[in-house]
Design a protein around this motif. Structure first.
Motif, PDB file in Angstrom:
ATOM      1  N   LEU A   1       0.952  -1.019   0.051  1.00  0.00           N
ATOM      2  CA  LEU A   1       0.143   0.048  -0.138  1.00  0.00           C
ATOM      3  C   LEU A   1       0.855   1.316   0.147  1.00  0.00           C
ATOM      4  CD1 LEU A   1      -2.680  -1.028   2.337  1.00  0.00           C
ATOM      5  CD2 LEU A   1      -3.015  -0.988   0.169  1.00  0.00           C
ATOM      6  N   ASP A   2       1.965   1.168   0.543  1.00  0.00           N
ATOM      7  CA  ASP A   2       2.943   2.377   0.645  1.00  0.00           C
ATOM      8  C   ASP A   2       3.483   2.763  -0.745  1.00  0.00           C
ATOM      9  OD1 ASP A   2       2.463   2.476   3.417  1.00  0.00           O
ATOM     10  OD2 ASP A   2       4.561   1.131   3.813  1.00  0.00           O
ATOM     11  N   VAL A   3       3.272   2.000  -1.749  1.00  0.00           N
ATOM     12  CA  VAL A   3       3.992   2.346  -3.064  1.00  0.00           C
ATOM     13  C   VAL A   3       2.910   2.671  -4.057  1.00  0.00           C
ATOM     14  CG1 VAL A   3       6.071   1.184  -2.616  1.00  0.00           C
ATOM     15  CG2 VAL A   3       3.988  -0.027  -3.914  1.00  0.00           C
ATOM     16  N   ILE A   4       1.757   2.902  -3.675  1.00  0.00           N
ATOM     17  CA  ILE A   4       0.465   3.205  -4.717  1.00  0.00           C
ATOM     18  C   ILE A   4      -0.085   4.384  -4.041  1.00  0.00           C
ATOM     19  CG2 ILE A   4       0.289   0.909  -5.251  1.00  0.00           C
ATOM     20  CD1 ILE A   4      -2.450   0.784  -4.152  1.00  0.00           C
ATOM     21  N   ALA A   5      -0.980   4.929  -5.016  1.00  0.00           N
ATOM     22  CA  ALA A   5      -1.626   6.353  -4.817  1.00  0.00           C
ATOM     23  C   ALA A   5      -2.811   6.552  -5.710  1.00  0.00           C
ATOM     24  CB  ALA A   5      -0.712   7.648  -4.673  1.00  0.00           C
ATOM     25  N   GLU A   6      -3.641   7.268  -5.397  1.00  0.00           N
ATOM     26  CA  GLU A   6      -4.766   7.603  -6.303  1.00  0.00           C
ATOM     27  C   GLU A   6      -4.269   8.220  -7.555  1.00  0.00           C
ATOM     28  OE1 GLU A   6      -8.146   9.381  -4.299  1.00  0.00           O
ATOM     29  OE2 GLU A   6      -8.501   7.470  -3.176  1.00  0.00           O
ATOM     30  N   GLY A   7      -4.909   8.184  -8.736  1.00  0.00           N
ATOM     31  CA  GLY A   7      -4.074   8.622  -9.755  1.00  0.00           C
ATOM     32  C   GLY A   7      -3.084   7.756 -10.551  1.00  0.00           C
ATOM     33  N   GLN A   8      -2.501   6.980 -10.065  1.00  0.00           N
ATOM     34  CA  GLN A   8      -1.368   6.120 -10.665  1.00  0.00           C
ATOM     35  C   GLN A   8      -2.045   5.458 -11.706  1.00  0.00           C
ATOM     36  OE1 GLN A   8       0.312   3.887  -7.537  1.00  0.00           O
ATOM     37  NE2 GLN A   8       2.249   5.146  -7.404  1.00  0.00           N
ATOM     38  N   THR A   9      -1.049   5.032 -12.898  1.00  0.00           N
ATOM     39  CA  THR A   9      -1.540   4.224 -14.085  1.00  0.00           C
ATOM     40  C   THR A   9      -1.686   2.907 -13.601  1.00  0.00           C
ATOM     41  OG1 THR A   9      -0.604   6.189 -15.620  1.00  0.00           O
ATOM     42  CG2 THR A   9      -1.371   3.984 -16.477  1.00  0.00           C
ATOM     43  N   VAL A  10      -2.711   2.264 -14.451  1.00  0.00           N
ATOM     44  CA  VAL A  10      -2.730   0.751 -14.144  1.00  0.00           C
ATOM     45  C   VAL A  10      -2.785   0.173 -15.744  1.00  0.00           C
ATOM     46  CG1 VAL A  10      -4.145  -1.150 -13.323  1.00  0.00           C
ATOM     47  CG2 VAL A  10      -3.839   0.848 -12.002  1.00  0.00           C
ATOM     48  N   VAL A  11      -2.003  -0.862 -15.980  1.00  0.00           N
ATOM     49  CA  VAL A  11      -2.181  -1.575 -17.261  1.00  0.00           C
ATOM     50  C   VAL A  11      -2.869  -2.907 -17.103  1.00  0.00           C
ATOM     51  CG1 VAL A  11      -0.841  -2.478 -19.186  1.00  0.00           C
ATOM     52  CG2 VAL A  11      -0.042  -0.351 -17.946  1.00  0.00           C
ATOM     53  N   ILE A  12      -3.972  -3.063 -17.648  1.00  0.00           N
ATOM     54  CA  ILE A  12      -4.907  -4.260 -17.418  1.00  0.00           C
ATOM     55  C   ILE A  12      -4.628  -5.241 -18.474  1.00  0.00           C
ATOM     56  CG2 ILE A  12      -7.099  -5.010 -17.119  1.00  0.00           C
ATOM     57  CD1 ILE A  12      -6.094  -3.047 -15.070  1.00  0.00           C
ATOM     58  N   THR A  13      -4.334  -6.411 -18.387  1.00  0.00           N
ATOM     59  CA  THR A  13      -4.143  -7.325 -19.360  1.00  0.00           C
ATOM     60  C   THR A  13      -5.287  -8.468 -19.146  1.00  0.00           C
ATOM     61  OG1 THR A  13      -2.245  -8.225 -18.128  1.00  0.00           O
ATOM     62  CG2 THR A  13      -1.668  -6.718 -20.150  1.00  0.00           C
ATOM     63  N   SER A  14      -5.681  -8.883 -20.337  1.00  0.00           N
ATOM     64  CA  SER A  14      -6.695 -10.343 -20.000  1.00  0.00           C
ATOM     65  C   SER A  14      -5.992 -11.597 -20.097  1.00  0.00           C
ATOM     66  CB  SER A  14      -7.733 -10.041 -21.384  1.00  0.00           C
ATOM     67  OG  SER A  14      -8.673 -11.329 -21.310  1.00  0.00           O
ATOM     68  N   GLY A  15      -6.399 -12.302 -19.622  1.00  0.00           N
ATOM     69  CA  GLY A  15      -5.727 -13.804 -19.404  1.00  0.00           C
ATOM     70  C   GLY A  15      -6.408 -14.543 -20.693  1.00  0.00           C
ATOM     71  N   ARG A  16      -7.117 -14.199 -21.608  1.00  0.00           N
ATOM     72  CA  ARG A  16      -7.800 -14.920 -22.570  1.00  0.00           C
ATOM     73  C   ARG A  16      -6.769 -14.837 -23.928  1.00  0.00           C
ATOM     74  NH1 ARG A  16     -12.021 -11.029 -21.691  1.00  0.00           N
ATOM     75  NH2 ARG A  16     -11.571 -10.144 -23.760  1.00  0.00           N
ATOM     76  N   ASN A  17      -7.125 -15.583 -24.777  1.00  0.00           N
ATOM     77  CA  ASN A  17      -6.027 -15.538 -26.218  1.00  0.00           C
ATOM     78  C   ASN A  17      -6.136 -14.513 -26.882  1.00  0.00           C
ATOM     79  OD1 ASN A  17      -5.576 -18.654 -25.168  1.00  0.00           O
ATOM     80  ND2 ASN A  17      -7.325 -19.263 -26.660  1.00  0.00           N
ATOM     81  N   SER A  18      -7.251 -13.762 -26.640  1.00  0.00           N
ATOM     82  CA  SER A  18      -7.151 -12.476 -27.318  1.00  0.00           C
ATOM     83  C   SER A  18      -6.047 -11.449 -26.947  1.00  0.00           C
ATOM     84  CB  SER A  18      -8.447 -11.721 -27.308  1.00  0.00           C
ATOM     85  OG  SER A  18      -8.803 -11.416 -26.002  1.00  0.00           O
ATOM     86  N   GLY A  19      -5.452 -11.589 -25.773  1.00  0.00           N
ATOM     87  CA  GLY A  19      -4.488 -10.679 -25.256  1.00  0.00           C
ATOM     88  C   GLY A  19      -5.030  -9.371 -25.260  1.00  0.00           C
ATOM     89  N   ALA A  20      -6.115  -9.063 -24.856  1.00  0.00           N
ATOM     90  CA  ALA A  20      -6.675  -7.692 -24.627  1.00  0.00           C
ATOM     91  C   ALA A  20      -5.754  -6.763 -23.725  1.00  0.00           C
ATOM     92  CB  ALA A  20      -8.016  -7.648 -24.308  1.00  0.00           C
ATOM     93  N   ARG A  21      -5.504  -5.706 -23.892  1.00  0.00           N
ATOM     94  CA  ARG A  21      -4.696  -4.670 -23.076  1.00  0.00           C
ATOM     95  C   ARG A  21      -5.266  -3.422 -23.002  1.00  0.00           C
ATOM     96  NH1 ARG A  21       0.735  -4.381 -21.647  1.00  0.00           N
ATOM     97  NH2 ARG A  21       1.475  -2.275 -21.879  1.00  0.00           N
ATOM     98  N   GLY A  22      -5.472  -2.815 -21.759  1.00  0.00           N
ATOM     99  CA  GLY A  22      -5.963  -1.467 -21.688  1.00  0.00           C
ATOM    100  C   GLY A  22      -5.229  -0.609 -20.564  1.00  0.00           C
ATOM    101  N   VAL A  23      -5.408   0.619 -20.461  1.00  0.00           N
ATOM    102  CA  VAL A  23      -4.851   1.482 -19.557  1.00  0.00           C
ATOM    103  C   VAL A  23      -5.799   2.189 -18.869  1.00  0.00           C
ATOM    104  CG1 VAL A  23      -3.105   3.541 -19.171  1.00  0.00           C
ATOM    105  CG2 VAL A  23      -2.734   1.641 -20.954  1.00  0.00           C
ATOM    106  N   GLY A  24      -5.826   2.209 -17.515  1.00  0.00           N
ATOM    107  CA  GLY A  24      -6.590   2.888 -16.391  1.00  0.00           C
ATOM    108  C   GLY A  24      -6.078   3.471 -15.349  1.00  0.00           C
ATOM    109  N   GLN A  25      -6.685   3.881 -14.506  1.00  0.00           N
ATOM    110  CA  GLN A  25      -6.274   4.912 -13.493  1.00  0.00           C
ATOM    111  C   GLN A  25      -6.970   4.490 -11.805  1.00  0.00           C
ATOM    112  OE1 GLN A  25      -7.224   9.330 -13.438  1.00  0.00           O
ATOM    113  NE2 GLN A  25      -5.048   9.357 -13.564  1.00  0.00           N
ATOM    114  N   ILE A  26      -6.213   4.438 -10.978  1.00  0.00           N
ATOM    115  CA  ILE A  26      -6.582   4.288  -9.759  1.00  0.00           C
ATOM    116  C   ILE A  26      -7.506   5.423  -9.232  1.00  0.00           C
ATOM    117  CG2 ILE A  26      -5.895   3.852  -7.272  1.00  0.00           C
ATOM    118  CD1 ILE A  26      -3.506   2.294  -8.258  1.00  0.00           C
ATOM    119  N   ILE A  27      -8.723   5.071  -8.806  1.00  0.00           N
ATOM    120  CA  ILE A  27      -9.579   6.201  -8.308  1.00  0.00           C
ATOM    121  C   ILE A  27      -9.979   6.054  -6.845  1.00  0.00           C
ATOM    122  CG2 ILE A  27     -10.461   6.558 -10.830  1.00  0.00           C
ATOM    123  CD1 ILE A  27     -13.081   4.899  -9.798  1.00  0.00           C
ATOM    124  N   PHE A  28      -9.584   4.887  -6.361  1.00  0.00           N
ATOM    125  CA  PHE A  28     -10.164   4.872  -4.937  1.00  0.00           C
ATOM    126  C   PHE A  28      -8.783   3.781  -4.184  1.00  0.00           C
ATOM    127  CE2 PHE A  28     -12.429   2.106  -1.672  1.00  0.00           C
ATOM    128  CZ  PHE A  28     -12.749   3.057  -1.099  1.00  0.00           C
TER     129      PHE A  28
END
Length: 424
Positions: free
Chosen positions: A286-313
């Motif tokens: 918890l000490d190394v994260i903060a609201e507003g940090q970027t999060v890279v989301i990757t799917s475990g499916r074969n499609s390999g979907a990938r997206g970029v989000g942001q910590i809001i809470f």
């Protein structure tokens, strides 16, 4: 070979001499028997002919056409057919990430339930599961006596108000001209104010039911003009509060709603253009994260979907059983890639460091214990030995051997490595 010629010559001589030998005296026959076979061999010998192998086209051209070491000659059509992707070498950022599992969830700020609001019977269900819905669109119709009473009360109050208003205005004129008594004026005024109050109360009831008084009056006038005998006062249209898609349908036509024990909602509508990623993060991280940090989301499916989000809470509370805190990231879902309930991997970007030369991991191959990339040339590719530096999950820093602006292969580079191995 000489021996064979001698044997053939002896057989040829033996045929005519055979008769003579049979008629000759024993002494002559003895002479024939002792003639050496070598005497019958011809003394004339032909010089052997040496035939030299003519050089094959491959031998005569192989040395001249062989590409230099590390060079692969390949056409643009072959590159496209083998799906070898190219990219320019550019500056970039090396990111330190903390990877944790997560779950896609609905954005609760974009979810709305469609309540019945009144006691009634469902007569129309205009939407099915998955149908798109616009804000304010009618999704169902009820038959409600409660609504009919509210509309009738408003229409009656409106007519009474108009009448009392006219009487008050007339009494006011007469009293001003001293034609009528003040008591008549005051009585007309009190009646007018009472009618106005009743109209306001009736209007508030309609507002509580999300009904527009003007629409009620308009519908009543249309019915009176048509004189069809069918009243729409009992009809109550239920509208969606937000735009989105129907994710739940809770009742059917004929269902009673609004009373105690009846279903409180008809639909659940959700706007899936944005979704949440729920993460359970250990207290040690918890000490190394903060609201507003970027999060890279990757799917475990074969499609390999990938997206970029942001910590809001980041929850201020820690679960005493799991010793973890709830963290929520928001991610765009306009392409409907992410489905609520599915599991993903969330990589939280903790630190970012800029680098001068950055290439994807897929661009690197190991040949002879060295890290190489394949640089695009007019006729194909050139193997280039490079020195690597810092790296993250996706990219690697190049400290020497490559410059920004050069074009390299970044996908299916193993095909180039295999092609290079054929010539070794």
């Amino acid at each position: 070979m000489k021996r064979i010629f001698a044997i053939v010559a002896a057989l040829a001589i033996e045929a005519p001499l055979g008769g003579l030998a049979s008629q000759a005296s024993p002494a002559a026959r003895t002479l024939f028997a002792w003639v050496p076979l070598s005497r019958l061999e011809t003394s004339t010998q032909a010089e052997p002919v040496v035939v030299k192998d003519a050089p094959t086209p491959a031998d005569s051209k192989g040395v001249a056409d062989a590409p230099p070491e590390g060079v692969i000659n390949i056409s643009s059509e072959q590159i496209e057919a083998q799906e070898i992707k190219l990219a320019l070498v550019e500056k970039g950022v090396i990111a330190r990430r903390l990877s944790v599992p997560g779950t896609i969830a609905l954005d609760m700020d974009l979810v709305a339930r469609v309540p019945g609001r009144v006691v009634g019977t469902v007569t129309q269900m205009r939407k099915r599961l998955g149908d798109p819905v616009s804000q304010g669109e009618v999704v169902a119709v009820l038959d409600s006596r409660e609504v009919a009473d509210a509309k009738s009360e408003y229409l009656t109050a409106a007519v009474a108000f108009d009448l009392r208003k006219t009487m008050f205005e007339r009494a006011e004129i007469l009293w001003g001209k001293k034609i009528s008594a003040e008591q008549q004026y005051l009585q007309a005024r009190a009646t007018y104010l009472e009618a106005e109050l009743r109209l306001d109360l009736a209007r508030q009831k309609l507002s509580a039911l999300k009904l527009d008084p003007a629409e009620v009056e308009k519908a009543a006038k249309q019915e009176s003009n048509l004189k069809s005998g069918v009243s729409s006062l009992r009809e109550y249209e239920i509208r969606s509060l937000i735009s989105g898609r129907v994710i739940e349908r809770k009742v059917d036509v004929g269902t009673l709603i609004g009373s105690q024990g009846d279903p409180p909602d008809l639909y659940t509508v959700a706007d899936l253009s944005m979704v949440w990623v729920e993460i359970a993060l250990a207290t040690t991280d918890l000490d190394v994260i903060a609201e507003g940090q970027t999060v890279v989301i990757t799917s475990g499916r074969n499609s390999g979907a990938r997206g970029v989000g942001q910590i809001i809470f980041i929850s201020p509370l820690v679960d005493p059983d799991t010793r973890s805190a709830r963290v929520i990231a928001q991610i765009d879902n306009k392409e409907s890639i992410w489905r609520p309930g599915s599991t993903v991997t969330a990589s939280i970007v903790i630190k970012e460091e800029p680098v001068e030369v950055l290439v994807p991991r897929a661009a690197l191959q190991t040949i002879g214990g060295e890290q190489v990339v394949f640089v695009r040339t007019p006729n194909g590719f050139q193997r280039r030995v490079v020195t690597t530096g810092r790296s993250d999950e996706q990219n690697v820093e190049i400290t020497s051997g490559l410059s920004a602006g050069e074009q390299i292969a970044v996908k299916n580079t193993f095909l180039l490595k295999a092609e290079l191995g054929k010539g070794e």
